[in-house]
Design an enzyme around this catalytic site. Sequence first.
Site, short mmCIF file in Angstrom:
data_model
loop_
_atom_site.label_atom_id
_atom_site.label_comp_id
_atom_site.label_asym_id
_atom_site.label_seq_id
_atom_site.Cartn_x
_atom_site.Cartn_y
_atom_site.Cartn_z
N GLU A 29 11.70 24.27 -3.02
CA GLU A 29 11.41 23.69 -4.00
C GLU A 29 9.91 24.06 -4.32
OE1 GLU A 29 11.80 19.90 -7.35
OE2 GLU A 29 12.33 19.93 -5.22
N LYS B 54 15.58 23.74 -13.23
CA LYS B 54 15.87 22.64 -12.79
C LYS B 54 16.31 21.62 -13.98
CE LYS B 54 14.30 18.67 -9.76
NZ LYS B 54 13.19 18.43 -8.96
N CYS C 211 17.00 20.31 -5.75
CA CYS C 211 16.50 18.92 -5.53
C CYS C 211 17.63 17.95 -6.26
CB CYS C 211 15.30 18.73 -5.71
SG CYS C 211 14.58 17.32 -4.67
#
EC number: 6.3.5.1
Length: 562
Positions: A43, A125, A165
Amino acid sequence: MPLKICVAQLNYCVGDMPGNAQKIIDAARTAYADGARLLLTPELAICGYAAEDLFLRPSFIQACDDAVNRVAHELAGLKGLTVVVGTPTHGDNGKGLRTKSVEVQQRHNAARVLREGRIIETYAKRELPNYQVFDERRYFTPGQGTCVFQAGEGAEAISVGLLICEDAWFEEPARLAKASGAELLVVINASPFHVGKGGERELMMRKRALATGLPLVYAHLVGGQDEIVFEGHSFALQADGTLAGRAESFKENLFVAQAERVQEAIKLIANIEPERSNEADLWDALVLGVRDYLGKNGFPGAILGLSGGIDSALVLAIAVDALGADKVRAVMMPSPYTADISWLDAREMAQRVKVRYDEISIVPEFEAFKASLAHEFKGLKEDATEENIQARIRGVFLMALSNKFGSIVLTTGNKSEMATGYCTLYGDMAGGFAVIKDLLKTSVFRLARWRNANDPYGTGLNPIPERIITRPPSAELRPDQTDQDSLPPYEVLDAILERYMENDQGVEAIVAAGFDRALVVRVAQLIRINEYKRRQAPVGIRVTHRSFGKDWRYPITSKFRA
């Protein structure tokens, strides 16, 4: 042919977009030559994690875009290679989130999927964490879509669902990826270390694999960034949640997992590094935190006050493992109350770890201070004032040496002291980096014993003399002083601190667990009234799920009692 997947578990530096891009390019070329056709970076790998308010600067985002484009251009000739690059991106509409008082351009915590010189997919994300050290809603807006792309070639190509994540800690993103045709989940991450976090991640990803019936590859970074540390520990899970592979922790690594079809299902094959003890993880986290804080900020070495006590001994051992003995200097600064055994133990430890060691008495300066203040203090008993003067003289000496020679001062205070204010502003708190700031005193003793029995960096067993570990702790600022003159036994104090500070338990709940009410109230009061000290403390390495840093944001002025 099976799809070989490579995780670029590397140490990326915040703001070094050209350097990070080159790391990715070099890793991709190495992995490609080894047969890999899918490379995963962690990330926000292109800019490092976390860049904080740098994310708000348009020039920073542009530099990230330029670096991603460079990666795409440099790897254009690697036919059939797909590269996932974590990067911040501009929002879709380019409009600000707010106007007038504060205007912030939309940003996404995203990933670009590159192939043969082109960006073929971009994923933003969806789930933005805003707890503990995370502050992503300050910088980013959530994504809305899914990302499923093909990796590999021909009939053996695999449909890969991409998550970032926090996405993988919720059901919906993975479910939507599967609904869009994903046969394999890949999760790119920047998840800060705390003791036990590696096991927590594997457990949660196991639930995700079981819920979707899909195998999963977890790509993580390694390195220290200010107060947080990333330990690597990338891994791969089968569709039934069993472990297929695990990378080394706290080391850069090109972790490889091979994905092959077995009766229409995807099976992963990789090497499995064994599980480690909490103490081994803790030691490596502290060593890496020191090494990267000094290395990435350009400090030539470290200096610390070596008192003959357990805290400074542990910090010295960590510093030597992190930097090498030639870059560490220890200074013993005896006062009128320094015991002979403190001199002897400090000298012995310095000899064991082979660092430069000097002794500079603070007695002349202490007497001069008392003489200068004699008129003001006439008729008053000596108290913490005189104790603090000694600590501040030592701080002045260390900072003078730091200024003259460039080495950073490592402070030696632990979490128990930081919590209760058993530390001196501009004295033992003076310095640039607080190595054991997040270690309770009981953990300091436990880790010292572990290090004496283990030599992970080849600098020698038993660096800490046994008497330093076994003698009662003392600041040695008055005759026959021990820590327990002012504080409860550390076993009791630390148990209360864990409950109150780390786990947010109130006084009544702690008393109900069997602790003395007056003692619990006193500890809670000490934590509250010493917030002003902690605000002025140097940054230190976070190794628990709740540290006195980004995890702890309490007002200095408050009448609330828990």
